[in-house]
Design a protein around this motif. Structure first.
Motif, PDB file in Angstrom:
ATOM      1  N   UNK A  94     -10.178 -13.880  -6.857  1.00 26.58           N
ATOM      2  CA  UNK A  94     -11.523 -14.284  -7.244  1.00 26.58           C
ATOM      3  C   UNK A  94     -11.643 -14.244  -8.750  1.00 26.58           C
ATOM      4  N   UNK A  95     -12.809 -13.857  -9.247  1.00 30.67           N
ATOM      5  CA  UNK A  95     -13.056 -13.883 -10.688  1.00 30.67           C
ATOM      6  C   UNK A  95     -12.467 -12.670 -11.403  1.00 30.67           C
ATOM      7  N   UNK A  96     -12.566 -11.501 -10.756  1.00 32.67           N
ATOM      8  CA  UNK A  96     -12.235 -10.297 -11.518  1.00 32.67           C
ATOM      9  C   UNK A  96     -11.499  -9.234 -10.723  1.00 32.67           C
ATOM     10  N   UNK A  97     -11.376  -9.383  -9.425  1.00 33.00           N
ATOM     11  CA  UNK A  97     -10.848  -8.302  -8.588  1.00 33.00           C
ATOM     12  C   UNK A  97      -9.340  -8.207  -8.701  1.00 33.00           C
ATOM     13  N   UNK A  98      -8.840  -7.019  -9.062  1.00 32.48           N
ATOM     14  CA  UNK A  98      -7.409  -6.784  -9.219  1.00 32.48           C
ATOM     15  C   UNK A  98      -6.853  -6.249  -7.907  1.00 32.48           C
ATOM     16  N   UNK A  99      -5.849  -6.945  -7.348  1.00 37.01           N
ATOM     17  CA  UNK A  99      -5.251  -6.556  -6.071  1.00 37.01           C
ATOM     18  C   UNK A  99      -3.816  -6.113  -6.330  1.00 37.01           C
ATOM     19  N   UNK A 100      -3.519  -4.866  -6.002  1.00 39.62           N
ATOM     20  CA  UNK A 100      -2.216  -4.286  -6.269  1.00 39.62           C
ATOM     21  C   UNK A 100      -1.277  -4.441  -5.081  1.00 39.62           C
ATOM     22  N   UNK A 101       0.017  -4.543  -5.386  1.00 40.11           N
ATOM     23  CA  UNK A 101       1.038  -4.445  -4.367  1.00 40.11           C
ATOM     24  C   UNK A 101       1.284  -2.990  -4.019  1.00 40.11           C
ATOM     25  N   UNK A 102       2.258  -2.760  -3.151  1.00 41.24           N
ATOM     26  CA  UNK A 102       2.521  -1.396  -2.696  1.00 41.24           C
ATOM     27  C   UNK A 102       3.457  -0.640  -3.627  1.00 41.24           C
ATOM     28  N   UNK A 103       4.085  -1.331  -4.538  1.00 43.37           N
ATOM     29  CA  UNK A 103       4.855  -0.666  -5.566  1.00 43.37           C
ATOM     30  C   UNK A 103       6.312  -0.458  -5.262  1.00 43.37           C
ATOM     31  N   UNK A 104       7.076  -0.299  -6.330  1.00 40.10           N
ATOM     32  CA  UNK A 104       8.490   0.062  -6.260  1.00 40.10           C
ATOM     33  C   UNK A 104       8.656   1.411  -6.938  1.00 40.10           C
ATOM     34  N   UNK A 105       9.263   2.349  -6.228  1.00 42.39           N
ATOM     35  CA  UNK A 105       9.514   3.672  -6.829  1.00 42.39           C
ATOM     36  C   UNK A 105      10.894   3.642  -7.483  1.00 42.39           C
ATOM     37  N   UNK A 106      10.897   3.765  -8.799  1.00 45.68           N
ATOM     38  CA  UNK A 106      12.142   3.700  -9.574  1.00 45.68           C
ATOM     39  C   UNK A 106      12.536   5.097 -10.024  1.00 45.68           C
ATOM     40  N   UNK A 107      13.785   5.459  -9.757  1.00 46.42           N
ATOM     41  CA  UNK A 107      14.341   6.741 -10.204  1.00 46.42           C
ATOM     42  C   UNK A 107      15.530   6.460 -11.107  1.00 46.42           C
ATOM     43  N   UNK A 108      15.494   7.029 -12.305  1.00 47.72           N
ATOM     44  CA  UNK A 108      16.601   6.901 -13.246  1.00 47.72           C
ATOM     45  C   UNK A 108      17.356   8.227 -13.259  1.00 47.72           C
ATOM     46  N   UNK A 109      18.601   8.173 -12.871  1.00 41.68           N
ATOM     47  CA  UNK A 109      19.426   9.382 -12.805  1.00 41.68           C
ATOM     48  C   UNK A 109      20.200   9.578 -14.109  1.00 41.68           C
ATOM     49  N   UNK A 110      20.202  10.803 -14.644  1.00 38.38           N
ATOM     50  CA  UNK A 110      20.889  11.051 -15.926  1.00 38.38           C
ATOM     51  C   UNK A 110      22.401  11.006 -15.777  1.00 38.38           C
TER      52      UNK A 110
END
Lengths: 110, 115
Positions: A94-110
């Motif tokens: 629509x005009x202004x509504x922000x709809x988010x996805x479910x996301x990606x969980x990123x892990x950076x291993x040292x």
């Protein structure tokens, strides 16, 4: 579901490697935004790409948008431990509504 | 520039109790949003204010949730009575005018646990 699809749901890589996350959506968009969320800094806006743009860069981040495939990708180059977080794509509905996805969980291993 | 402030940061209540969350947006931001983020999911918009008027509350469970922004600055979100499924992080965000090209700035959130 109102939310887009993000792929993969979780990603674990070694520090220094590149990380790629994908986002697909179903309806037409004006723009697509990427956000990062970690326990330290909460939810933070990373980059906005407009529907007439195909690629955008910000530091180590590169976002691409393919409106014909209704998909976007976020590439993080030379990953660091501090990049460990969840990454969300979000589109305007629509005009202004922000709809988010479910996301990606990123892990950076040292 | 101060960010979006929220309080409390954590709240534990029993089901059927009431709870209220407070948000103070970035100074000068006309648009204020409340989101609910359930564990493992992305944020979902509950309500959007433009100054002290409601722009979108289509996903607000109005039988138990209410929100107000009386003077067009800070806002409160209330749940009465709470259910187990209300356990989530409640995020407040603000933007300058609420336009589709704008960035939304998020507060740290209030983590609610309903027992």
């Amino acid at each position: 579901s109102q939310q887009g699809e993000e792929d993969p749901q979780a990603l674990s890589i070694q520090e220094g490697e590149n990380a790629t996350m994908n986002c697909s959506y179903k309806t037409s968009i004006n723009n697509l935004q990427w956000y990062r969320q970690n326990s330290g800094r909460g939810l933070v806006h990373l980059i906005l790409i407009r529907s007439n743009e195909r690629e955008k860069h910000s530091g180590r981040l590169r976002v691409t948008l393919d409106t014909s495939k209704k998909s976007s990708s976020l590439l993080i180059t030379a990953s660091r431990a501090a990049d460990t977080a969840s990454y969300f794509c979000a589109r305007i509905q629509g005009a202004q509504k922000l709809v988010f996805g479910q996301g990606t969980r990123l892990t950076i291993n040292p | 520039e101060a960010g979006v402030a929220q309080s409390p940061r954590y709240k534990i209540i029993e089901k059927r109790q009431s709870v209220a969350f407070w948000c103070n947006p970035i100074s000068g931001h006309a648009t204020l949003y409340w989101y609910q983020q359930i564990l493992g999911q992305g944020p979902k918009l509950l309500i959007q204010f433009q100054n002290n008027g409601v722009v979108d509350d289509s996903q607000l469970p109005k039988d138990r949730f209410s929100a107000e922004r009386l003077k067009g600055v800070d806002s409160t979100l209330k749940i009465q009575p709470a259910k187990l499924e209300d356990s989530a992080v409640y995020l407040c965000a603000s933007s300058i005018l609420g336009g589709s090209q704008e960035t939304q700035y998020f507060g740290p959130g209030t983590r609610l646990l309903v027992l």
